[in-house]
Design a protein around this motif. Structure first.
Motif, PDB file in Angstrom:
ATOM      1  N   ALA A   1     105.078  20.445 110.175  1.00 51.33           N
ATOM      2  CA  ALA A   1     105.990  19.299 110.283  1.00 51.33           C
ATOM      3  C   ALA A   1     105.821  18.544 111.602  1.00 51.33           C
ATOM      4  O   ALA A   1     106.361  17.448 111.755  1.00 51.33           O
ATOM      5  CB  ALA A   1     107.439  19.763 110.136  1.00 51.33           C
ATOM      6  N   GLY A   2     105.079  19.112 112.548  1.00 51.90           N
ATOM      7  CA  GLY A   2     104.917  18.464 113.837  1.00 51.90           C
ATOM      8  C   GLY A   2     106.252  18.258 114.542  1.00 51.90           C
ATOM      9  O   GLY A   2     106.558  17.157 115.029  1.00 51.90           O
ATOM     10  N   LEU A   3     107.060  19.327 114.594  1.00 51.78           N
ATOM     11  CA  LEU A   3     108.416  19.210 115.125  1.00 51.78           C
ATOM     12  C   LEU A   3     108.407  18.880 116.616  1.00 51.78           C
ATOM     13  O   LEU A   3     107.679  19.485 117.408  1.00 51.78           O
ATOM     14  CB  LEU A   3     109.183  20.506 114.889  1.00 51.78           C
ATOM     15  N   ALA A   4     109.233  17.912 116.991  1.00 50.19           N
ATOM     16  CA  ALA A   4     109.374  17.552 118.399  1.00 50.19           C
ATOM     17  C   ALA A   4     110.250  18.556 119.140  1.00 50.19           C
ATOM     18  O   ALA A   4     110.125  18.719 120.354  1.00 50.19           O
ATOM     19  CB  ALA A   4     109.975  16.151 118.525  1.00 50.19           C
ATOM     20  N   LEU A   5     111.125  19.241 118.398  1.00 51.15           N
ATOM     21  CA  LEU A   5     112.051  20.203 118.985  1.00 51.15           C
ATOM     22  C   LEU A   5     112.561  21.109 117.881  1.00 51.15           C
ATOM     23  O   LEU A   5     112.757  20.656 116.747  1.00 51.15           O
ATOM     24  CB  LEU A   5     113.235  19.476 119.650  1.00 51.15           C
ATOM     25  N   VAL A   6     112.746  22.386 118.204  1.00 47.76           N
ATOM     26  CA  VAL A   6     113.381  23.329 117.281  1.00 47.76           C
ATOM     27  C   VAL A   6     114.698  23.766 117.909  1.00 47.76           C
ATOM     28  O   VAL A   6     114.714  24.292 119.021  1.00 47.76           O
ATOM     29  CB  VAL A   6     112.490  24.553 117.006  1.00 47.76           C
ATOM     30  N   VAL A   7     115.793  23.534 117.202  1.00 47.13           N
ATOM     31  CA  VAL A   7     117.121  23.848 117.718  1.00 47.13           C
ATOM     32  C   VAL A   7     117.615  25.140 117.073  1.00 47.13           C
ATOM     33  O   VAL A   7     117.818  25.203 115.858  1.00 47.13           O
ATOM     34  CB  VAL A   7     118.112  22.703 117.440  1.00 47.13           C
ATOM     35  N   THR A   8     117.801  26.163 117.887  1.00 50.17           N
ATOM     36  CA  THR A   8     118.381  27.421 117.444  1.00 50.17           C
ATOM     37  C   THR A   8     119.856  27.442 117.829  1.00 50.17           C
ATOM     38  O   THR A   8     120.354  26.526 118.491  1.00 50.17           O
ATOM     39  CB  THR A   8     117.659  28.602 118.105  1.00 50.17           C
ATOM     40  N   ASP A   9     120.549  28.517 117.461  1.00 47.15           N
ATOM     41  CA  ASP A   9     121.956  28.653 117.845  1.00 47.15           C
ATOM     42  C   ASP A   9     122.123  28.564 119.368  1.00 47.15           C
ATOM     43  O   ASP A   9     123.043  27.902 119.873  1.00 47.15           O
ATOM     44  CB  ASP A   9     122.513  29.994 117.362  1.00 47.15           C
ATOM     45  N   GLU A  10     121.217  29.248 120.092  1.00 47.56           N
ATOM     46  CA  GLU A  10     121.330  29.273 121.552  1.00 47.56           C
ATOM     47  C   GLU A  10     121.088  27.885 122.145  1.00 47.56           C
ATOM     48  O   GLU A  10     121.808  27.441 123.048  1.00 47.56           O
ATOM     49  CB  GLU A  10     120.333  30.273 122.132  1.00 47.56           C
ATOM     50  N   ILE A  11     120.060  27.195 121.657  1.00 49.21           N
ATOM     51  CA  ILE A  11     119.766  25.856 122.178  1.00 49.21           C
ATOM     52  C   ILE A  11     120.896  24.900 121.840  1.00 49.21           C
ATOM     53  O   ILE A  11     121.301  24.063 122.663  1.00 49.21           O
ATOM     54  CB  ILE A  11     118.420  25.349 121.623  1.00 49.21           C
ATOM     55  N   ALA A  12     121.439  25.017 120.626  1.00 45.19           N
ATOM     56  CA  ALA A  12     122.520  24.119 120.208  1.00 45.19           C
ATOM     57  C   ALA A  12     123.736  24.267 121.115  1.00 45.19           C
ATOM     58  O   ALA A  12     124.428  23.285 121.405  1.00 45.19           O
ATOM     59  CB  ALA A  12     122.908  24.397 118.756  1.00 45.19           C
ATOM     60  N   ALA A  13     123.996  25.492 121.586  1.00 43.80           N
ATOM     61  CA  ALA A  13     125.172  25.724 122.425  1.00 43.80           C
ATOM     62  C   ALA A  13     125.109  24.921 123.720  1.00 43.80           C
ATOM     63  O   ALA A  13     126.147  24.499 124.256  1.00 43.80           O
ATOM     64  CB  ALA A  13     125.304  27.212 122.735  1.00 43.80           C
ATOM     65  N   GLY A  14     123.909  24.683 124.248  1.00 40.96           N
ATOM     66  CA  GLY A  14     123.782  23.929 125.484  1.00 40.96           C
ATOM     67  C   GLY A  14     123.320  22.506 125.286  1.00 40.96           C
ATOM     68  O   GLY A  14     122.997  21.816 126.265  1.00 40.96           O
ATOM     69  N   LEU A  15     123.306  22.052 124.047  1.00 42.26           N
ATOM     70  CA  LEU A  15     122.763  20.726 123.750  1.00 42.26           C
ATOM     71  C   LEU A  15     123.728  19.566 123.962  1.00 42.26           C
ATOM     72  O   LEU A  15     123.333  18.518 124.473  1.00 42.26           O
ATOM     73  CB  LEU A  15     122.249  20.712 122.302  1.00 42.26           C
ATOM     74  N   PRO A  16     125.012  19.680 123.587  1.00 40.79           N
ATOM     75  CA  PRO A  16     125.901  18.509 123.677  1.00 40.79           C
ATOM     76  C   PRO A  16     125.926  17.912 125.082  1.00 40.79           C
ATOM     77  O   PRO A  16     125.953  18.621 126.085  1.00 40.79           O
ATOM     78  CB  PRO A  16     127.265  19.068 123.288  1.00 40.79           C
ATOM     79  N   ALA A  17     125.906  16.578 125.117  1.00 36.17           N
ATOM     80  CA  ALA A  17     125.933  15.863 126.393  1.00 36.17           C
ATOM     81  C   ALA A  17     126.714  14.582 126.235  1.00 36.17           C
ATOM     82  O   ALA A  17     126.941  14.115 125.116  1.00 36.17           O
ATOM     83  CB  ALA A  17     124.513  15.584 126.856  1.00 36.17           C
ATOM     84  N   ASP A  18     127.141  14.034 127.346  1.00 35.77           N
ATOM     85  CA  ASP A  18     127.804  12.743 127.330  1.00 35.77           C
ATOM     86  C   ASP A  18     126.765  11.647 127.515  1.00 35.77           C
ATOM     87  O   ASP A  18     125.750  11.835 128.197  1.00 35.77           O
ATOM     88  CB  ASP A  18     128.850  12.662 128.445  1.00 35.77           C
ATOM     89  N   GLY A  19     127.010  10.499 126.919  1.00 35.13           N
ATOM     90  CA  GLY A  19     126.079   9.387 127.067  1.00 35.13           C
ATOM     91  C   GLY A  19     126.193   8.418 125.924  1.00 35.13           C
ATOM     92  O   GLY A  19     126.742   8.735 124.858  1.00 35.13           O
ATOM     93  N   GLU A  20     125.660   7.232 126.140  1.00 36.24           N
ATOM     94  CA  GLU A  20     125.680   6.179 125.127  1.00 36.24           C
ATOM     95  C   GLU A  20     124.549   6.405 124.123  1.00 36.24           C
ATOM     96  O   GLU A  20     123.402   6.656 124.493  1.00 36.24           O
ATOM     97  CB  GLU A  20     125.517   4.811 125.779  1.00 36.24           C
ATOM     98  N   VAL A  21     124.887   6.320 122.846  1.00 37.95           N
ATOM     99  CA  VAL A  21     123.889   6.399 121.778  1.00 37.95           C
ATOM    100  C   VAL A  21     123.916   5.071 121.040  1.00 37.95           C
ATOM    101  O   VAL A  21     124.909   4.758 120.377  1.00 37.95           O
ATOM    102  CB  VAL A  21     124.185   7.562 120.807  1.00 37.95           C
ATOM    103  N   PRO A  22     122.852   4.266 121.149  1.00 42.03           N
ATOM    104  CA  PRO A  22     122.858   2.953 120.500  1.00 42.03           C
ATOM    105  C   PRO A  22     123.040   3.069 118.993  1.00 42.03           C
ATOM    106  O   PRO A  22     122.676   4.074 118.371  1.00 42.03           O
ATOM    107  CB  PRO A  22     121.472   2.393 120.845  1.00 42.03           C
ATOM    108  N   ALA A  23     123.601   2.045 118.397  1.00 38.64           N
ATOM    109  CA  ALA A  23     123.772   2.007 116.942  1.00 38.64           C
ATOM    110  C   ALA A  23     122.465   1.572 116.289  1.00 38.64           C
ATOM    111  O   ALA A  23     121.590   0.983 116.932  1.00 38.64           O
ATOM    112  CB  ALA A  23     124.898   1.043 116.578  1.00 38.64           C
TER     113      ALA A  23
END
Length: 605
Positions: free
Chosen positions: A132-154
């Protein structure tokens, strides 16, 4: 009429063999509306339903406003990790409310989610990650530290941009990724919402693996129509009594099940009447034996709970047709899967791609709103299966399924044209399993067959031929090798050594001439006490050859038969739960566990 018109007014030089035998019915129009993405429709629901519950699970619960905010923080975190629109993000995360927010966050970032079941063998996960040529693999551990604040364009993704890639079994021995755009999911939900009456008061269950496309319907169906998703915990999925209690306690109104799984619900209702609040049950993933629904109709008449049989394929976005099943259909053993849902179209074609008239069997071809973009990185296979309709000039998908149209426009599903089968909802290429077996040391030939299809006893049986008459195959090692390569649902339940594979006069595998597989080991003397009760219960489900040290799942057992075994044990007066069986998977181990201190046993519902 179509043939006559072609003969009268068509190209006089056109070969007769190229004339379509039937023009086929026109597709029902999809629900009108502007093209939208999953995230746009969800945002509209979140603005309207902010404080209302959206998803609940063992891990946590979210209102619509909270889910939108959590997904936004996941999207910001993904963008801070360098994820950009169109990137593919692998998800290896336990099923729960947090996973729903993560999927939504991937889409909000304009990326594409590629779901990976944590139960898959490492080698399969590695293959999909690379393919699949994944740019990132998110596991439970990675997801726990993933949320961040910031603007996400529409507007980071449009309706025709990919939303997800789900991998299905491949006949070449390699799974293949199906690329599905946002538009298809929105059209699926909007095209069925009016007929099924989806709305704010509905409570759905999310029962199936996120890597199985039934989950697309279970997650986005309620969230795009204002309903609530109840995430079914893994152990609850395996325990019919606990699942029935969840349906009752959570007030579930919309249930989606493979027919095999629903047999457990029917069996539970025979033993205990929970007065379930269900108003709609949708079947999919495998053929439905309508006759088996009669006990359900005895408890829940059609006026109270509507049963709908849907035919669908990953490449055509989960569902294609729908058929409301009545008691009369059940008594008649109907095999109809109904007419195409609005926006989809179904035809039956011959080997030249010409449409066939009602009553004539052929390959089921699907067109319209649900067609996937194709197979990821497989242009040749995409061109082979996604073709142009010679009558309409529109794109359509050749399903490999056999069917015929009825005079009323409904479709009868008649099985497969190739070696693909469906087992408990999963689409399985038998050739993929066979190739995995042939990679084993000393294996020169192999065959895999589906036994007892459409029943709780359905299983995969493997037959292997080794290099010479003196070679003694190590079947346990072969099973372990298969389990290291294939997901659990594709590992055969039985392995049988044969001197040669029986063939028909045409040189094809003669399944009828294969020996009966032996479930379990050699017959043993009867045990006494609780050990005897346990052994008798296992034999009543798995067969008389089961011995005290035979592993439940290596002897033909599965989640459905586990439920039957538990019922037999409880009928015999033993207090036992699903965790007990999975944690102590031989009769000897289970009997010893049940004889231990009460604190060792799980609490029963």
């Amino acid at each position: 009429a179509a043939v006559l018109a072609e003969l009268r007014t068509g190209d006089p030089d056109r070969p007769l063999a190229d004339i379509a035998l039937d023009a086929g019915p026109e597709p029902r129009p999809a629900t009108a509306g502007r093209p939208c993405t999953i995230t746009e429709v969800f945002a509209e629901q979140a603005a309207r339903r902010g404080p209302a519950p959206a998803v609940s699970g063992d891990d946590r619960s979210f209102t619509y406003a909270e889910l939108a905010a959590r997904a936004e923080r996941f999207a910001a975190g993904l963008r801070s990790r360098g994820i950009r629109p169109g990137d593919r993000v692998g998800i290896v995360h336990e099923r729960g409310a947090e996973l729903v927010a993560l999927l939504l966050g991937v889409l909000r970032a304009g990326a594409v989610y590629v779901p990976l079941d944590p139960a898959y063998p490492r080698r399969r996960l590695t293959y999909i990650t690379e393919d699949a040529g994944l740019a990132l693999v998110v596991t439970d551990e990675i997801a726990a530290g993933l949320p961040a604040d910031g603007e996400v364009p529409a507007g980071l993704a449009g309706p025709d941009d990919p939303a997800y890639v789900i991998y299905t079994s491949g006949s070449t021995g390699r799974p293949k990724g199906v690329v599905v755009p946002h538009r298809n999911v929105v059209d699926l939900v909007s095209g069925t919402a009016e007929d099924f009456g989806f709305g704010d008061t509905d409570v759905w269950t999310w029962f199936h693996s996120v890597a199985f496309d039934f989950s697309v319907w279970e997650i986005w169906g309620p969230l795009l129509t204002g309903g609530r998703v109840v995430v079914v915990p893994e152990w609850t999925r395996r325990s019919p009594d606990e699942f029935a209690a969840l349906l009752r306690d959570e007030g579930v109104t919309v249930l989606n099940q493979t027919p095999s799984s629903f047999t457990q619900v029917i069996e539970t209702q025979r033993r205990r009447f929970d007065d379930l609040p269900l108003r709609l049950v949708v079947f999919g993933g495998e053929p439905l034996d309508t006759f088996a629904l009669l006990p359900w109709f005895d408890r829940y008449p059609e006026t109270r709970c509507r049963l709908v049989n849907m035919f669908g394929i990953t490449e055509t976005t989960v569902h294609v047709t729908s058929q409301t099943v009545t008691r009369a259909d059940a008594l008649a053993g109907s095999r109809s899967v109904g007419q195409a849902i609005p926006g989809w179209e179904v035809h039956v074609v011959d080997t030249r791609g010409r449409r066939l008239p009602p009553g004539v069997p052929g390959e089921i071809a699907v067109g319209g709103a649900g067609l996937a973009h194709g197979y990821l990185g497989r242009p040749d296979l995409t061109a082979q299966r996604f073709v142009t309709d010679r009558v309409t000039g529109r794109r359509r998908y050749l399903s490999g399924d056999l069917g015929r149209l009825l005079p009323d426009g409904c479709l009868e599903h008649l099985g497969r044209l190739d070696s693909q089968v469906k087992l408990r909802g999963y689409r399985i290429e038998l050739d993929e399993i066979r190739k995995a077996l042939l990679a084993g040391p000393g294996v020169v030939a192999a065959a895999v067959v589906l036994a007892a299809p459409g029943t709780a006893e359905a299983r995969l049986d493997a037959y292997v031929v080794t290099g010479g008459p003196d070679d003694e195959p190590d079947l346990a090692a072969l099973r372990a090798r298969a389990a290291a390569v294939l997901p659990g649902y594709m590992v055969p339940s039985t392995f049988t050594a044969v001197p040669a594979l029986p063939l028909t006069v045409n040189g094809k595998l003669d399944e009828a001439a294969l020996p009966e597989p032996v479930l379990g080991g050699a017959p043993v003397a009867e045990a006494t006490g609780d050990a005897g009760v346990v052994l008798a219960a296992w034999r009543s489900v798995l067969g008389p050859a089961i011995g005290p040290d035979d592993h439940f799942f290596d002897s033909g057992g599965n989640s459905l038969l586990a439920a039957k075994t538990l019922a037999a044990l409880r009928d015999a007066g033993l207090t036992v739960g699903i965790r007990d069986l999975y944690g102590h998977p031989t009769p000897r181990l289970l009997a010893a566990h049940l004889a231990g201190p009460p604190a060792q046993k799980e609490a029963q519902p």
